[in-house]
Design a protein around this motif. Structure first.
Motif, PDB file in Angstrom:
ATOM      1  N   LYS A  44       0.800  -1.261  -0.091  1.00  0.00           N
ATOM      2  CA  LYS A  44       0.049   0.021  -0.038  1.00  0.00           C
ATOM      3  C   LYS A  44       0.862   1.116  -0.209  1.00  0.00           C
ATOM      4  O   LYS A  44       1.911   1.357   0.730  1.00  0.00           O
ATOM      5  CB  LYS A  44      -0.809   0.022   1.283  1.00  0.00           C
ATOM      6  N   SER A  50      -2.334   4.116  -8.298  1.00  0.00           N
ATOM      7  CA  SER A  50      -1.471   3.020  -7.853  1.00  0.00           C
ATOM      8  C   SER A  50      -0.280   3.443  -8.984  1.00  0.00           C
ATOM      9  O   SER A  50      -0.597   4.056  -9.825  1.00  0.00           O
ATOM     10  CB  SER A  50      -1.957   1.491  -8.667  1.00  0.00           C
ATOM     11  N   TYR A  88      -1.955   1.190  -4.322  1.00  0.00           N
ATOM     12  CA  TYR A  88      -0.594   0.159  -4.407  1.00  0.00           C
ATOM     13  C   TYR A  88       0.477   0.664  -4.931  1.00  0.00           C
ATOM     14  O   TYR A  88       0.445   1.154  -6.031  1.00  0.00           O
ATOM     15  CB  TYR A  88      -1.301  -1.313  -4.555  1.00  0.00           C
ATOM     16  N   GLU A 125      -6.535  -9.558  -0.439  1.00  0.00           N
ATOM     17  CA  GLU A 125      -6.530  -8.485   0.387  1.00  0.00           C
ATOM     18  C   GLU A 125      -7.793  -8.337   1.063  1.00  0.00           C
ATOM     19  O   GLU A 125      -8.239  -7.824   2.293  1.00  0.00           O
ATOM     20  CB  GLU A 125      -6.344  -7.122  -0.391  1.00  0.00           C
TER      21      GLU A 125
END
Length: 131
Positions: A44, A50, A88, A125
């Protein structure tokens, strides 16, 4: 001409994971999802988007093969941002199995293989439960 929908299909500079310290943090503290063709390390990042880094070793083949695979992975990431989880840092590492069958592979098969890893990441997740 309408450009609102086109912006999500870009691969911006901010979406590239480039700094050595960021990459080393993913290697040190990140988790991994493995498949036959790829290893995806992720962590993260606390951002609303991301970031992606791609690693293809020299053993994969000549430079044109390595660059072609990098372009395919970037394109897959760019076109599937709505599927790939946000927030992420990702490092995608190509495995030897892909190297051996790369000449007979298509963009579609490589992209599907990569997206399977991201789907597994979403499942992993969601099962851990964020508190």
């Amino acid at each position: 001409m309408e450009t609102h929908g086109l912006k999500r299909y870009t691969f911006r500079k901010r979406e590239r994971l480039r700094l050595r310290r960021d990459i080393s943090l993913v290697f040190r503290f990140g988790k991994a999802i493995q498949s036959e063709n790829f290893v995806v390390l992720y962590k993260k990042n606390g951002l609303d988007y991301s970031r992606l880094a791609i690693i293809v070793k020299r053993k994969f083949g000549k430079a044109n093969r390595r660059n072609k695979l990098r372009r395919w992975i970037r394109e897959c990431f760019r076109l599937n941002k709505d599927i790939i989880p946000k927030g992420y840092d990702f490092i995608v590492i190509a495995r030897r199995a892909l190297s051996e069958k790369f000449e007979n592979s298509s963009y579609k098969s490589v992209c599907e293989s990569l997206l399977e890893n991201f789907e597994r990441l979403i499942d992993a997740e969601s099962n851990t439960g964020s508190y």
